[in-house]
Write a protein that holds these residues in place. Structure first.
Motif, PDB file in Angstrom:
ATOM      1  N   ASP A  15       0.824  -1.200   0.000  1.00 46.36           N
ATOM      2  CA  ASP A  15       0.000   0.000   0.000  1.00 46.36           C
ATOM      3  C   ASP A  15       0.864   1.259   0.000  1.00 46.36           C
ATOM      4  OD1 ASP A  15      -2.648   0.411  -0.408  1.00 46.36           O
ATOM      5  OD2 ASP A  15      -3.194   0.631   1.687  1.00 46.36           O
ATOM      6  N   VAL A  16       1.975   1.212   0.741  1.00 48.55           N
ATOM      7  CA  VAL A  16       2.892   2.358   0.751  1.00 48.55           C
ATOM      8  C   VAL A  16       3.395   2.621  -0.674  1.00 48.55           C
ATOM      9  CG1 VAL A  16       5.151   3.170   1.540  1.00 48.55           C
ATOM     10  CG2 VAL A  16       3.609   2.035   3.142  1.00 48.55           C
ATOM     11  N   ILE A  17       3.748   1.544  -1.373  1.00 48.68           N
ATOM     12  CA  ILE A  17       4.271   1.694  -2.736  1.00 48.68           C
ATOM     13  C   ILE A  17       3.205   2.246  -3.678  1.00 48.68           C
ATOM     14  CG2 ILE A  17       5.200   0.461  -4.742  1.00 48.68           C
ATOM     15  CD1 ILE A  17       6.350  -1.583  -2.679  1.00 48.68           C
ATOM     16  N   VAL A  18       2.015   1.604  -3.699  1.00 49.30           N
ATOM     17  CA  VAL A  18       1.023   2.017  -4.699  1.00 49.30           C
ATOM     18  C   VAL A  18       0.452   3.406  -4.402  1.00 49.30           C
ATOM     19  CG1 VAL A  18       0.439  -0.302  -5.480  1.00 49.30           C
ATOM     20  CG2 VAL A  18      -0.850   0.701  -3.598  1.00 49.30           C
ATOM     21  N   LEU A  19       0.241   3.727  -3.134  1.00 53.98           N
ATOM     22  CA  LEU A  19      -0.333   5.040  -2.824  1.00 53.98           C
ATOM     23  C   LEU A  19       0.644   6.165  -3.148  1.00 53.98           C
ATOM     24  CD1 LEU A  19      -2.288   4.432   0.506  1.00 53.98           C
ATOM     25  CD2 LEU A  19      -3.226   4.783  -1.768  1.00 53.98           C
ATOM     26  N   ASN A  20       1.911   5.979  -2.755  1.00 51.81           N
ATOM     27  CA  ASN A  20       2.893   7.027  -3.061  1.00 51.81           C
ATOM     28  C   ASN A  20       3.166   7.125  -4.552  1.00 51.81           C
ATOM     29  OD1 ASN A  20       3.748   8.356  -0.504  1.00 51.81           O
ATOM     30  ND2 ASN A  20       4.078   6.235   0.076  1.00 51.81           N
ATOM     31  N   GLY A  21       3.176   5.975  -5.225  1.00 55.11           N
ATOM     32  CA  GLY A  21       3.352   5.972  -6.676  1.00 55.11           C
ATOM     33  C   GLY A  21       2.217   6.726  -7.360  1.00 55.11           C
ATOM     34  N   TYR A  22       1.011   6.486  -6.900  1.00 53.71           N
ATOM     35  CA  TYR A  22      -0.157   7.138  -7.504  1.00 53.71           C
ATOM     36  C   TYR A  22      -0.137   8.641  -7.224  1.00 53.71           C
ATOM     37  CZ  TYR A  22      -5.002   7.435  -9.114  1.00 53.71           C
ATOM     38  OH  TYR A  22      -6.145   7.726  -9.808  1.00 53.71           O
ATOM     39  N   LEU A  23       0.305   9.001  -6.029  1.00 52.20           N
ATOM     40  CA  LEU A  23       0.428  10.427  -5.700  1.00 52.20           C
ATOM     41  C   LEU A  23       1.443  11.082  -6.637  1.00 52.20           C
ATOM     42  CD1 LEU A  23      -0.257  12.815  -3.847  1.00 52.20           C
ATOM     43  CD2 LEU A  23       1.574  12.083  -2.333  1.00 52.20           C
ATOM     44  N   PHE A  24       2.569  10.404  -6.851  1.00 51.99           N
ATOM     45  CA  PHE A  24       3.598  10.916  -7.752  1.00 51.99           C
ATOM     46  C   PHE A  24       3.017  11.124  -9.156  1.00 51.99           C
ATOM     47  CE2 PHE A  24       6.685   9.729 -11.065  1.00 51.99           C
ATOM     48  CZ  PHE A  24       7.557  10.806 -10.945  1.00 51.99           C
ATOM     49  N   LEU A  25       2.317  10.100  -9.668  1.00 52.45           N
ATOM     50  CA  LEU A  25       1.759  10.189 -11.030  1.00 52.45           C
ATOM     51  C   LEU A  25       0.783  11.358 -11.138  1.00 52.45           C
ATOM     52  CD1 LEU A  25       1.089   6.419 -11.826  1.00 52.45           C
ATOM     53  CD2 LEU A  25       2.750   7.911 -12.945  1.00 52.45           C
ATOM     54  N   ASN A  26      -0.047  11.527 -10.102  1.00 48.97           N
ATOM     55  CA  ASN A  26      -1.073  12.560 -10.191  1.00 48.97           C
ATOM     56  C   ASN A  26      -0.553  13.955  -9.859  1.00 48.97           C
ATOM     57  OD1 ASN A  26      -3.770  11.478 -11.012  1.00 48.97           O
ATOM     58  ND2 ASN A  26      -3.113   9.964  -9.521  1.00 48.97           N
ATOM     59  N   LEU A  27       0.677  14.043  -9.388  1.00 50.40           N
ATOM     60  CA  LEU A  27       1.325  15.348  -9.275  1.00 50.40           C
ATOM     61  C   LEU A  27       2.079  15.647 -10.567  1.00 50.40           C
ATOM     62  CD1 LEU A  27       2.702  15.311  -5.625  1.00 50.40           C
ATOM     63  CD2 LEU A  27       1.005  16.883  -6.556  1.00 50.40           C
ATOM     64  N   LEU A  28       2.728  14.608 -11.100  1.00 47.56           N
ATOM     65  CA  LEU A  28       3.549  14.780 -12.296  1.00 47.56           C
ATOM     66  C   LEU A  28       2.697  15.154 -13.516  1.00 47.56           C
ATOM     67  CD1 LEU A  28       6.385  14.352 -13.734  1.00 47.56           C
ATOM     68  CD2 LEU A  28       5.463  12.114 -14.371  1.00 47.56           C
ATOM     69  N   ILE A  29       1.641  14.370 -13.778  1.00 47.51           N
ATOM     70  CA  ILE A  29       0.891  14.543 -15.022  1.00 47.51           C
ATOM     71  C   ILE A  29       0.235  15.925 -15.104  1.00 47.51           C
ATOM     72  CG2 ILE A  29      -0.995  13.665 -16.446  1.00 47.51           C
ATOM     73  CD1 ILE A  29      -0.243  10.843 -15.223  1.00 47.51           C
ATOM     74  N   PRO A  30      -0.636  16.280 -14.141  1.00 49.23           N
ATOM     75  CA  PRO A  30      -1.226  17.624 -14.263  1.00 49.23           C
ATOM     76  C   PRO A  30      -0.190  18.733 -14.109  1.00 49.23           C
ATOM     77  CG  PRO A  30      -2.087  16.486 -12.319  1.00 49.23           C
ATOM     78  CD  PRO A  30      -1.172  15.551 -12.998  1.00 49.23           C
ATOM     79  N   GLY A  31       0.818  18.498 -13.270  1.00 47.79           N
ATOM     80  CA  GLY A  31       1.867  19.513 -13.084  1.00 47.79           C
ATOM     81  C   GLY A  31       2.574  19.800 -14.393  1.00 47.79           C
ATOM     82  N   TYR A  32       2.946  18.738 -15.088  1.00 43.32           N
ATOM     83  CA  TYR A  32       3.672  18.903 -16.349  1.00 43.32           C
ATOM     84  C   TYR A  32       2.795  19.569 -17.399  1.00 43.32           C
ATOM     85  CZ  TYR A  32       6.143  17.737 -20.649  1.00 43.32           C
ATOM     86  OH  TYR A  32       6.778  17.817 -21.858  1.00 43.32           O
ATOM     87  N   LEU A  33       1.555  19.083 -17.529  1.00 41.81           N
ATOM     88  CA  LEU A  33       0.674  19.637 -18.554  1.00 41.81           C
ATOM     89  C   LEU A  33       0.359  21.111 -18.291  1.00 41.81           C
ATOM     90  CD1 LEU A  33      -1.781  16.649 -19.157  1.00 41.81           C
ATOM     91  CD2 LEU A  33       0.153  17.368 -20.572  1.00 41.81           C
ATOM     92  N   LEU A  34       0.178  21.453 -17.018  1.00 43.79           N
ATOM     93  CA  LEU A  34      -0.090  22.856 -16.691  1.00 43.79           C
ATOM     94  C   LEU A  34       1.116  23.728 -16.984  1.00 43.79           C
ATOM     95  CD1 LEU A  34      -2.121  22.630 -13.359  1.00 43.79           C
ATOM     96  CD2 LEU A  34      -2.939  23.407 -15.592  1.00 43.79           C
ATOM     97  N   TYR A  35       2.292  23.204 -16.668  1.00 41.19           N
ATOM     98  CA  TYR A  35       3.511  23.956 -16.941  1.00 41.19           C
ATOM     99  C   TYR A  35       3.643  24.229 -18.439  1.00 41.19           C
ATOM    100  CZ  TYR A  35       8.445  24.825 -17.826  1.00 41.19           C
ATOM    101  OH  TYR A  35       9.620  25.357 -18.281  1.00 41.19           O
ATOM    102  N   LYS A  36       3.398  23.182 -19.232  1.00 38.68           N
ATOM    103  CA  LYS A  36       3.523  23.344 -20.684  1.00 38.68           C
ATOM    104  C   LYS A  36       2.483  24.323 -21.224  1.00 38.68           C
ATOM    105  CE  LYS A  36       7.024  20.937 -22.101  1.00 38.68           C
ATOM    106  NZ  LYS A  36       8.141  21.640 -22.744  1.00 38.68           N
ATOM    107  N   ALA A  37       1.311  24.303 -20.642  1.00 38.42           N
ATOM    108  CA  ALA A  37       0.279  25.255 -21.076  1.00 38.42           C
ATOM    109  C   ALA A  37       0.681  26.673 -20.689  1.00 38.42           C
ATOM    110  CB  ALA A  37      -1.064  24.898 -20.439  1.00 38.42           C
TER     111      ALA A  37
END
Lengths: 422, 325
Positions: free
Chosen positions: A143-165
């Motif tokens: 659970d530690v792995i999947v929850l932190n991994g999912y948090l990372f993905l959901n910070l990275l994806i919108p963060g990156y797309l917003l930055y590019k916009a």
């Protein structure tokens, strides 16, 4: 690099400026967080004795809310998947709301787990190098792995797309890989959470293979239901949909979400029914927790049934929600749709929060009946975590809307058009 | 290989960090009330002999300051060729709970404080009072079923009383089943622990490193025998009730926020003595010994009596046997 720093600074500025209503909203959330922090100070100082969790019912409000919110986080996939895999245009604008909701929900999940620990000072013992993780044996390490991994993905994806916009550049292809990974990853977080309970032979109420499927079905009801409400609120109080605003949330997008909630709700009720049938018809000792939940248990002339009214209310709300969502007339009327969404959300919060965690402990494996009811301090801490999650979500949304609606842009990109992919 | 050396390096770095901290070892982190030395303490199994000595010195000092006692804390390892087993005669047991209180005195469990309601009593042994049988004849049903009423008999883990309190025990129509840690060969509690803070020792005893446990209580949920207890607050122990003969993995004084459980009195059994509950039993219902020794009490029970174990169907393989004459 300087562009990135500028992006971060602008984001912070944008998130902290707004109307009076916006500040009032932030302040009320902050007050709730402070009240909870005050209670948590006492928990740290005196131990979990300030809660009503005891040896007999050894998890309570914290873990119940954690379980429910993992579902809300996972539900983001129901927007991401149609948008990216089926290229469903109506969802393109709202994927970011889903992904950021996942960040807010995960903030709450991780807070709840940490608050539930008896020794938060030793939390690093679960990580490699600083500790001795019992991986792959213990589901909690997964659970530690999947929850932190999912948090990372959901910070990275919108963060990156917003930055590019923000800098008006088309996003690079590699982000697509992360978006695709995030889809099965969303399923994994709720599966692992279900496996925490499903793997325990000592607890017949949880020890069932339908646990993970049921978790996912209820998550894909409660998540979209919450999204429908949030999107309407955001649409009303921000520039979205107003003349001159580049960002729209269409009614069709909301109705599609309602459709997803409907199907998931029906599947959820089917799984719940299957569970009740199997346990009820076989009528072995596995029946006791379920009986406690709906009818209460008699023991030496005393009736124990504190959860009864909540559970009946939950089931009633779920069925009403299912009926309102089922008929196009009520699904496409915002009054009835909103009632359905609120009922679905509250029903599932009860059914798979307290209604799932508490009866797992009643009766104890050696037959004692002991009823749990959260204390005031426990409720205050629980509310504070919810407030914290909404605070994080509000701040992130503020930035996302400002950039997507083209209200802010990097000075060097002022004259550029927003590239296609946004 | 690369990974190994990396791990080694990091471990050494961590050890270096510990050494560097020592000048400030006594600095206390406020609110959680933990010294830096305690904060950086290693897992018991990763400690060197020197580490263990240092930790024990610290604990002794702590107990002296806090409780005013001179404790002796051992780390006696398991003996070769020994696997402990327990057998309990439920026909003899009279339900007097002397074992429960002997266990508390021996193992330094928290007591209920007369002044502070947040300090509660922790007991490792729970004695169930079970009615020998209950027969309700019932009546002929009017629907398609025939109602036979109810027949309840035998060791029933759902129909029992935990808080029985008559003038005299045993009562005529009752029998008693004490339950404590069953020291499973396949312990679900060990499997679910996220930090390896609880494990099975070579002599078969499930122990807890109280300084490594993070207090997640997954093991409480996983135990089918409800044998684990949690310190919901700091324990309350009057000075004169403390047993100063301690084992690091056994009866040393615990702290709030960690799990504890029966260890078959590891501080006694590893020194060649019987567990306190065995000695306290007035009717000789409790037998203890080495499962690998054919002459031991517990092996004789296994040979001569018909035994059963609780929840055999879960595959936990307890080393705690129940029998009747």
């Amino acid at each position: 690099m300087s562009k990135l720093i500028d992006f971060v600074i602008t984001s912070i500025k944008v998130s902290l400026t707004g109307s009076k209503k916006y500040y009032a909203w932030l302040a009320s959330l902050l007050i709730m967080v402070l009240f909870g922090a005050f209670s948590y100070y006492y928990q740290l100082k005196y131990g979990l004795i300030i809660t009503d969790i005891r040896d007999q019912v050894s998890w309570g409000s914290y873990i119940a809310n954690f379980t429910f919110l993992v579902g809300v986080a996972a539900a983001a996939v129901m927007i991401v998947l149609p948008a990216y895999i089926y290229n469903y245009k109506e969802f393109k604008h709202i994927t970011i709301f889903g992904e950021l909701l996942a960040v807010g929900a995960l903030t709450m999940c991780l807070s709840f787990v940490l608050i539930d620990l008896g020794r938060i000072d030793r939390m690093l013992h679960i990580l490699p190098f600083t500790g001795t993780p019992n991986w792959p044996q213990s589901m909690l390490t997964w659970d530690v792995i999947v929850l932190n991994g999912y948090l990372f993905l959901n910070l990275l994806i919108p963060g990156y797309l917003l930055y590019k916009a923000y800098v008006r550049e088309p996003p690079r292809k590699w982000i697509k890989i992360f978006i695709l990974i995030s889809i099965p990853w969303a399923i994994s977080i709720h599966t692992v959470t279900a496996f925490l309970y499903g793997g325990l032979a000592a607890r017949p109420f949880w020890n069932t293979a339908v646990m993970a499927p049921r978790f996912l079905a209820s998550a894909f009801t409660a998540g979209p239901a919450l999204m429908i409400i949030i999107l309407q609120i955001v649409r009303r109080y921000t520039c979205i949909g107003k003349p001159g605003c580049k960002l729209v949330v269409t009614d069709r997008a909301l109705f599609t979400l309602a459709h997803i909630a409907l199907i998931s709700m029906l599947v959820n009720l089917f799984f719940l029914g299957s569970e009740i049938y199997t346990v009820g018809y076989a009528a072995t000792s596995h029946l006791a927790p379920l009986k406690y939940l709906f009818f209460g248990l008699e023991h030496n002339g005393v009736h124990y049934g504190k959860l009864q009214p909540y559970m009946w209310a939950a089931i009633t709300m779920e069925i009403i929600a299912a009926i309102l969502l089922l008929f196009p007339k009520t699904r496409k009327n915002f009054t009835t749709l909103n009632i359905a969404c609120i009922f679905a959300f509250l029903g599932i919060w009860t059914e798979k929060g307290m209604g799932l965690i508490i009866p797992g402990f009643i009766p104890t494996p050696i037959g004692e009946i002991w009823e749990y009811y959260p204390t005031l301090m426990e409720i205050m801490i629980t509310l504070a975590v919810w407030a914290l999650g909404f605070l994080v979500y509000t701040l992130l949304l503020k930035v996302a809307i400002a950039i997507e609606a083209e209200e802010v842009v990097h000075p060097s990109a002022k004259d550029k058009e927003m590239p296609e992919a946004h | 290989m690369v990974d190994e050396s990396r791990r080694d390096f990091l471990k050494k770095a961590a050890a270096g960090a510990t050494a560097a901290v020592i000048p400030f070892a006594n600095v206390r982190i406020p609110v959680i009330d933990v010294t830096l030395e305690e904060f950086f303490q290693k897992h018991y199994k990763e400690m060197s002999d020197d580490d263990k000595k240092r930790v024990i010195e610290r604990l002794k000092k702590e107990y002296k300051e806090k409780y005013g006692i001179d404790a002796e804390i051992k780390t006696t390892p398991p003996k070769e060729g020994v696997v402990w087993g327990y057998a309990l005669n439920i026909q003899k047991c009279i339900g007097c709970r002397r074992c429960v209180y002997a266990c508390m005195r021996e193992n330094n469990q928290s007591r209920a404080s007369p002044k502070d309601p947040t300090k509660s009593e922790i007991q490792w042994i729970r004695v169930l009072e079970i009615e020998k049988f209950k027969i309700h004849p019932g009546e002929e049903g009017k629907d398609f079923r025939t109602r036979f009423g109810e027949i309840i008999a035998g060791v029933n883990l759902e129909e029992n009383e935990h808080y029985y309190n008559p003038e005299h025990v045993p009562e005529e129509d009752k029998f008693y089943v004490p339950i404590q840690c069953q020291q499973c060969e396949r312990p679900p509690c060990v499997k679910v622990c996220p930090t390896k803070a609880t494990w099975k020792e070579p002599d078969g005893i499930i122990v807890v490193d109280y300084n490594w446990c993070i207090g997640c209580r997954f093991c409480l949920a996983a135990c089918p025998y409800w044998a684990r207890r949690f310190n919901w607050s700091d324990p309350y122990l009057p000075k004169e009730e403390i047993n100063p003969k301690m084992h690091y993995l056994g009866n040393r004084i615990r702290m709030r926020g960690v799990v504890e459980k029966c260890t078959f009195c590891i501080q006694r059994t590893r020194e060649g003595r019987y567990p306190a509950c065995v000695e306290a039993c007035p009717v000789g219902a409790r037998k203890f010994g080495n499962l690998l020794d054919p002459e031991s009490d517990v092996r004789k029970v296994l040979e001569k009596k018909r035994v059963f174990r609780l929840k055999e169907e879960l595959g936990t393989q307890p080393k705690f046997f129940y029998f009747m004459d």
